[in-house]
Design an enzyme around this catalytic site. Sequence first.
Site, PDB file in Angstrom:
ATOM      1  N   ASP A   1     100.719  20.636 116.419  1.00 56.55           N
ATOM      2  CA  ASP A   1      99.076  20.312 117.173  1.00 56.55           C
ATOM      3  C   ASP A   1      99.081  18.416 117.228  1.00 56.55           C
ATOM      4  OD1 ASP A   1      98.535  22.638 119.299  1.00 56.55           O
ATOM      5  OD2 ASP A   1      97.834  23.405 117.134  1.00 56.55           O
TER       6      ASP A   1
ATOM      7  N   ASP B   1     104.046  19.825 111.731  1.00 59.58           N
ATOM      8  CA  ASP B   1     102.313  20.220 112.061  1.00 59.58           C
ATOM      9  C   ASP B   1     103.304  20.444 113.687  1.00 59.58           C
ATOM     10  OD1 ASP B   1     100.103  21.116 113.055  1.00 59.58           O
ATOM     11  OD2 ASP B   1     100.201  18.837 113.066  1.00 59.58           O
TER      12      ASP B   1
HETATM   13  C1  XBP Z   1      96.132  23.077 114.392  1.00 59.29           C
HETATM   14  C2  XBP Z   1      94.259  24.454 115.102  1.00 59.29           C
HETATM   15  C3  XBP Z   1      94.941  25.992 115.793  1.00 59.29           C
HETATM   16  C4  XBP Z   1      94.393  24.742 117.095  1.00 59.29           C
HETATM   17  C5  XBP Z   1      94.353  25.510 118.540  1.00 59.29           C
HETATM   18  O1  XBP Z   1      96.147  22.878 113.303  1.00 59.29           O
HETATM   19  O2  XBP Z   1      93.889  24.317 113.884  1.00 59.29           O
HETATM   20  O3  XBP Z   1      93.675  26.144 115.679  1.00 59.29           O
HETATM   21  O4  XBP Z   1      93.494  23.845 117.455  1.00 59.29           O
HETATM   22  O5  XBP Z   1      95.526  26.714 117.682  1.00 59.29           O
HETATM   23  P1  XBP Z   1      97.151  21.529 112.814  1.00 59.29           P
HETATM   24  P2  XBP Z   1      94.340  28.406 118.112  1.00 59.29           P
HETATM   25  O6  XBP Z   1      97.376  21.576 113.548  1.00 59.29           O
HETATM   26  O7  XBP Z   1      96.113  21.311 111.434  1.00 59.29           O
HETATM   27  O8  XBP Z   1      98.117  23.434 112.221  1.00 59.29           O
HETATM   28  O9  XBP Z   1      93.528  28.753 119.265  1.00 59.29           O
HETATM   29  O10 XBP Z   1      96.689  29.065 118.355  1.00 59.29           O
HETATM   30  O11 XBP Z   1      94.053  28.394 116.611  1.00 59.29           O
HETATM   31 MG    MG Z   2      97.817  19.351 113.489  1.00 62.70          MG
END
Ligand code: XBP
Ligand code: MG
Length: 252
Positions: free
Chosen positions: A11, A9
Amino acid sequence: MTLQALLFDVDGTLADTERDGHRPAFNQAFKDAGLDWHWDVALYGKLLAVTGGKERMKHYIDHYRPDYRKPDNFDTMVVELHQAKTRHYAALAARGGIPMRPGVERLLIEARGAGLRLAIATTTTPENVTVLLEHSLGAGTADWFEVIAAGDIVPAKKPAPDIYHYALRKMGVDAADCLAFEDSENGLRASLGASLKTLVTVNDYTLEHDFSGAAVVLSDLGEPGTPTRVLTGPDLGQPFVDVAYLRALHAN
Ligand code: XBP
Ligand code: MG
């Protein structure tokens, strides 16, 4: 069942992107558009329950802004706001403003050297992944990952397992021969839904999440000198996560 590939993952896992990356980028896009929407640190923590930036904005309006009258072109407006947000996020990441979490760079380098295959499975927009890797990990590092599965490439975002299924299919590898790395409950539900053994590293936004089913829950990957803390799961007796640790966890 031999460990062949690692799926990450982005973020919250590779870097703490949410509070000081995505959140200010959303706020700047709202401000530029003349909207009185503002997401403070605490509110953003609640909004993170919904993955995907466009989905998150719609959730905010539906649940927190009953006063807001949606224009007829609301869907298009959200898409455009999200494009503006992505530009702000990319500019921030390109300034090198978002460092990798402890141990990430060290582990990726070792894993590559050990011949493990690497992939990304994330909800965020593909451009965000590339710009983060190229500026925070280093030029050319996006190529370390044979698959970057991101964003709207699958219609159902995490906690649906689809993004992991997509990455596994592209790699032609069995889930049983992989490990996933996540930081959140939604992420863990997605990886477990794809039958992936999962190592969780928590962050401030996810400390209280339910991580049942994780192979192990750690404070972070740790570094020599700044050891990881085991929050739940087996203590494999190593101060930081390296390839030997991952092989032991995978075989556990
Ligand atoms: C990440 C997300 C994304 C980011 C923002 O979740 O939910 O929406 O917060 O990015 P994970 P975008 O780590 O579970 O993949 O604005 O490009 O969606
Ligand atoms: Mg995440």
